[in-house]
Design a protein around this motif. Structure first.
Motif, short mmCIF file in Angstrom:
data_model
loop_
_atom_site.label_atom_id
_atom_site.label_comp_id
_atom_site.label_asym_id
_atom_site.label_seq_id
_atom_site.Cartn_x
_atom_site.Cartn_y
_atom_site.Cartn_z
N GLY A 174 0.66 -1.30 -0.05
CA GLY A 174 0.26 -0.25 0.35
C GLY A 174 0.77 1.11 -0.03
O GLY A 174 0.12 2.43 -0.25
N GLY A 175 1.71 1.73 0.32
CA GLY A 175 3.03 2.15 0.80
C GLY A 175 3.40 2.15 1.53
O GLY A 175 3.71 1.49 2.47
N PRO A 176 4.34 3.37 2.32
CA PRO A 176 5.09 3.70 3.01
C PRO A 176 4.97 3.43 4.42
O PRO A 176 5.09 3.91 5.43
N ARG A 177 3.30 3.94 4.03
CA ARG A 177 2.69 3.96 5.32
C ARG A 177 1.63 2.92 5.31
O ARG A 177 0.84 3.93 7.05
N VAL A 178 1.12 2.00 5.49
CA VAL A 178 0.21 1.20 5.23
C VAL A 178 0.75 -0.18 5.75
O VAL A 178 1.95 0.01 4.63
N PRO A 179 0.46 -1.05 6.30
CA PRO A 179 0.40 -2.56 6.54
C PRO A 179 0.29 -3.47 4.56
O PRO A 179 0.05 -2.83 4.24
N THR A 180 1.10 -3.90 4.51
CA THR A 180 0.60 -5.11 3.55
C THR A 180 0.52 -6.54 4.09
O THR A 180 0.49 -7.02 5.33
N PRO A 181 -0.73 -7.07 3.07
CA PRO A 181 -1.17 -6.71 2.17
C PRO A 181 -2.22 -5.36 2.55
O PRO A 181 -2.95 -5.35 3.27
N TYR A 182 -2.52 -4.56 1.44
CA TYR A 182 -2.46 -3.41 1.32
C TYR A 182 -3.87 -3.64 0.16
O TYR A 182 -3.48 -2.84 -1.10
N PHE A 183 -5.00 -4.27 0.57
CA PHE A 183 -5.91 -4.53 -0.83
C PHE A 183 -7.21 -3.66 -1.31
O PHE A 183 -7.14 -3.57 -2.21
N PRO A 184 -6.92 -2.91 -1.12
CA PRO A 184 -8.19 -1.22 -1.63
C PRO A 184 -6.35 -0.95 -2.90
O PRO A 184 -7.66 -0.39 -4.34
N GLY A 185 -5.76 -1.46 -3.09
CA GLY A 185 -4.87 -1.58 -4.00
C GLY A 185 -5.23 -1.87 -5.31
O GLY A 185 -5.11 -2.09 -6.10
N SER A 186 -5.02 -3.77 -4.63
CA SER A 186 -5.74 -4.54 -5.86
C SER A 186 -7.01 -4.55 -6.24
O SER A 186 -7.50 -4.60 -7.28
N SER A 187 -7.69 -4.16 -5.55
CA SER A 187 -9.57 -4.20 -6.21
C SER A 187 -9.66 -2.96 -7.18
O SER A 187 -10.11 -2.60 -7.91
N SER A 188 -8.23 -1.18 -6.35
CA SER A 188 -8.34 -0.87 -7.67
C SER A 188 -7.87 -0.83 -9.00
O SER A 188 -8.65 -0.32 -9.66
N LEU A 189 -7.01 -1.89 -8.58
CA LEU A 189 -7.02 -1.93 -9.72
C LEU A 189 -7.58 -2.66 -10.78
O LEU A 189 -7.31 -2.20 -12.01
N LEU A 190 -7.84 -3.53 -10.28
CA LEU A 190 -9.02 -4.93 -10.88
C LEU A 190 -10.36 -3.08 -12.32
O LEU A 190 -10.99 -4.03 -12.83
N MET A 191 -10.55 -2.16 -11.05
CA MET A 191 -11.64 -1.38 -11.71
C MET A 191 -11.40 -0.81 -12.24
O MET A 191 -11.27 -0.53 -13.83
N ALA A 192 -9.37 0.14 -12.07
CA ALA A 192 -9.03 0.79 -13.80
C ALA A 192 -8.98 -0.05 -14.48
O ALA A 192 -9.04 0.99 -15.99
N ILE A 193 -8.59 -1.64 -14.27
CA ILE A 193 -8.22 -1.90 -15.70
C ILE A 193 -9.44 -2.74 -16.78
O ILE A 193 -9.77 -2.64 -17.92
N ALA A 194 -10.28 -2.67 -15.80
CA ALA A 194 -12.27 -2.98 -16.05
C ALA A 194 -12.68 -1.52 -16.93
O ALA A 194 -13.32 -1.52 -18.60
N CYS A 195 -12.62 -0.56 -16.53
CA CYS A 195 -12.95 0.95 -17.20
C CYS A 195 -12.56 1.17 -18.68
O CYS A 195 -12.89 1.42 -19.43
N MET A 196 -11.25 0.70 -18.55
CA MET A 196 -9.86 0.54 -19.47
C MET A 196 -10.28 -0.16 -20.60
O MET A 196 -10.22 0.19 -21.62
N ALA A 197 -10.66 -1.15 -20.27
CA ALA A 197 -11.85 -2.28 -21.32
C ALA A 197 -12.78 -2.29 -21.26
O ALA A 197 -13.12 -2.58 -22.65
#
Length: 223
Positions: A174-197
């Motif tokens: 998630g970046g330097p200030r949050v623990p891993t795994p930071y699932f908002p990162g993966s869910s937003s990636l899926l959303m972005a790819i879906a929008c581009m598709a």
């Protein structure tokens, strides 16, 4: 909550309040851009649902929607919130979430969104924002905005940014200030790819860069 400002004749958001970025003084934060747009979007959806169900629309909802404060503008860009001092000068203001860019990408555009000012803001963010301290979901949000602006190459750059990382087993960092795994990162990636598709209302279909060979099927258009 929204409160009526008898001087401006508008409903303001805050203070006190924390916007998405959470790095501003809650006692000075008023009318943050993303939250104003989200209120307009949310109230519009709520009114449409009421009408679709044949129910009466509360006058208070309509009154707030029609008189919500306008989106603040600073030097032909959208700032984090109204009256923020030195928006593009003080490094404190261009770190954390660049949430104002979410009004065109993460959210569908509301009638008061000026696309020229959105584009100016996107350019400014790409030039000076502190990307090393972003959270994981910020990069897909920036990518969705870039794609809607027709900047598909920039959208891919955000999704492949070195600071938008995944660990050896595919867990989102998630970046330097949050623990891993930071699932908002993966869910937003899926959303972005879906929008581009799948595209979005008014502009469906693929929005990957020219020359990319991408096959997709079954994607609904984003709002």
């Amino acid at each position: 909550m929204a409160w009526y400002n008898s001087t401006t004749k508008h409903f303001d958001l805050g203070p006190p309040m924390y916007p998405v970025s959470e790095n501003t003084n809650p006692n000075a934060t008023i009318n943050p851009v993303f939250e104003l747009a989200y209120w307009r979007f949310g109230l519009t959806v709520a009114l449409n649902w009421k009408r679709r169900q044949g129910q009466n629309v509360p006058r208070t909802w309509t009154n707030v929607l029609n008189n919500l404060a306008p989106l603040p503008i600073v030097n032909e860009t959208y700032p984090i919130y109204e009256g923020v001092p030195e928006m593009w000068i003080d490094p404190v203001t261009f770190t954390d979430h660049p949430a104002m860019i979410g009004i065109y990408g993460l959210l569908p555009p509301t009638p008061d969104v000026n696309l020229t000012i959105v584009a100016n803001t996107a350019t400014k963010i790409s030039e000076i924002w502190d990307f090393e301290n972003l959270f994981g979901w910020d990069f897909p949000m920036l990518a969705m905005n870039a794609a809607r602006l027709g900047r598909s190459e920039q959208a891919i750059k955000y999704l492949l940014d070195v600071n938008f990382d995944f660990d050896d087993v595919g867990m989102p960092i998630g970046g330097p200030r949050v623990p891993t795994p930071y699932f908002p990162g993966s869910s937003s990636l899926l959303m972005a790819i879906a929008c581009m598709a799948g595209g979005w209302d008014g502009d469906g279909g693929s929005h990957f860069p020219e020359g990319w060979d991408v096959e997709s099927e079954g994607f609904w258009r984003c709002l």
